[in-house]
Structures are given as C-alpha cells and as structure tokens.
Design a protein around this motif. Sequence first.
Motif, mmCIF file in Angstrom:
data_model
loop_
_atom_site.group_PDB
_atom_site.id
_atom_site.type_symbol
_atom_site.label_atom_id
_atom_site.label_comp_id
_atom_site.label_asym_id
_atom_site.label_seq_id
_atom_site.Cartn_x
_atom_site.Cartn_y
_atom_site.Cartn_z
ATOM 1 N N ARG A 57 0.837 -1.211 0.000
ATOM 2 C CA ARG A 57 0.000 0.000 0.000
ATOM 3 C C ARG A 57 0.870 1.259 0.000
ATOM 4 O O ARG A 57 0.562 2.238 -0.687
ATOM 5 C CB ARG A 57 -0.951 -0.012 1.199
ATOM 6 C CG ARG A 57 -2.057 -1.036 1.078
ATOM 7 C CD ARG A 57 -3.180 -0.830 2.095
ATOM 8 N NE ARG A 57 -2.744 -0.780 3.474
ATOM 9 C CZ ARG A 57 -2.586 -1.841 4.281
ATOM 10 N NH1 ARG A 57 -2.835 -3.055 3.824
ATOM 11 N NH2 ARG A 57 -2.203 -1.682 5.535
ATOM 12 N N LYS A 59 3.944 1.533 -1.175
ATOM 13 C CA LYS A 59 4.544 1.635 -2.505
ATOM 14 C C LYS A 59 3.533 2.187 -3.503
ATOM 15 O O LYS A 59 3.849 3.056 -4.314
ATOM 16 C CB LYS A 59 5.069 0.286 -2.983
ATOM 17 C CG LYS A 59 5.792 0.382 -4.336
ATOM 18 C CD LYS A 59 6.364 -0.934 -4.754
ATOM 19 C CE LYS A 59 7.128 -0.924 -6.044
ATOM 20 N NZ LYS A 59 6.775 0.014 -7.060
ATOM 21 N N ALA A 60 2.303 1.699 -3.444
ATOM 22 C CA ALA A 60 1.261 2.165 -4.367
ATOM 23 C C ALA A 60 0.961 3.648 -4.168
ATOM 24 O O ALA A 60 0.688 4.368 -5.130
ATOM 25 C CB ALA A 60 -0.002 1.334 -4.196
ATOM 26 N N ALA A 61 1.029 4.118 -2.920
ATOM 27 C CA ALA A 61 0.760 5.530 -2.640
ATOM 28 C C ALA A 61 1.833 6.433 -3.251
ATOM 29 O O ALA A 61 1.518 7.498 -3.768
ATOM 30 C CB ALA A 61 0.682 5.759 -1.132
ATOM 31 N N ASP A 63 4.026 5.406 -5.674
ATOM 32 C CA ASP A 63 4.341 5.001 -7.050
ATOM 33 C C ASP A 63 3.098 4.378 -7.700
ATOM 34 O O ASP A 63 3.080 3.201 -8.031
ATOM 35 C CB ASP A 63 5.498 3.988 -7.018
ATOM 36 C CG ASP A 63 5.934 3.523 -8.394
ATOM 37 O OD1 ASP A 63 5.672 4.242 -9.392
ATOM 38 O OD2 ASP A 63 6.527 2.438 -8.483
ATOM 39 N N PRO A 64 2.036 5.179 -7.865
ATOM 40 C CA PRO A 64 0.785 4.614 -8.382
ATOM 41 C C PRO A 64 0.897 4.014 -9.783
ATOM 42 O O PRO A 64 0.141 3.104 -10.127
ATOM 43 C CB PRO A 64 -0.194 5.787 -8.352
ATOM 44 C CG PRO A 64 0.659 7.014 -8.293
ATOM 45 C CD PRO A 64 1.940 6.607 -7.615
ATOM 46 N N ALA A 65 1.862 4.488 -10.573
ATOM 47 C CA ALA A 65 2.027 3.946 -11.926
ATOM 48 C C ALA A 65 2.887 2.685 -11.938
ATOM 49 O O ALA A 65 3.004 2.030 -12.967
ATOM 50 C CB ALA A 65 2.642 5.007 -12.835
ATOM 51 N N GLY A 66 3.502 2.362 -10.801
ATOM 52 C CA GLY A 66 4.325 1.163 -10.717
ATOM 53 C C GLY A 66 5.595 1.211 -11.542
ATOM 54 O O GLY A 66 6.058 0.182 -12.037
ATOM 55 N N SER A 75 2.228 -7.681 -6.891
ATOM 56 C CA SER A 75 1.150 -6.744 -7.252
ATOM 57 C C SER A 75 0.146 -6.628 -6.145
ATOM 58 O O SER A 75 -0.035 -7.482 -5.354
ATOM 59 C CB SER A 75 0.447 -7.226 -8.500
ATOM 60 O OG SER A 75 1.375 -7.385 -9.539
#
Length: 75
Positions: A57, A59-61, A63-66, A75
Amino acid sequence: DRHDEDAAQRAHKAFGDVFAAAIDMEGTITGEHGVGAAKLPYLQARLGADQMALLRRIKAAFDPAGILNPGKLGS
C-alpha cells in the motif's frame, strides 16, 4: 559454476537455508540497502502477510504507476 545445474540448485537451497535459519533465530534478511531480488521470496516469511500488504500500500501511494522497481513486492 553457473553452468553446473546441480551446483546451482545446491547453492539456491543453501541460500534459502541460511535465510530460514536467520528468521528462526528472530534475525532479519535485510541488509544495509534493504532487500534485493534474491531475498524477496523470503521477505514475507520474515515480515508476515499484514506487513507485506502495508508495504504494498505504501509503494502504491508513492508510485501509483508502478514505474519504480517494477515487480518488487508483487502486485
């Protein structure tokens, strides 16, 4: 010898054995620069599912584009 399949399998097993022993002794598998790709499969055994979900979570916050370290943490 990277061309010796048997030796490579033994080395991978030894790598896993070392990490399992460290975790059993309540140690860590991380190092000065975090967790590399070779250690990543053992990270959940050390941290647990809840902490792994938290890391994903975070990382997603940030780096939302991954695009940063794609494939890290799954994932």
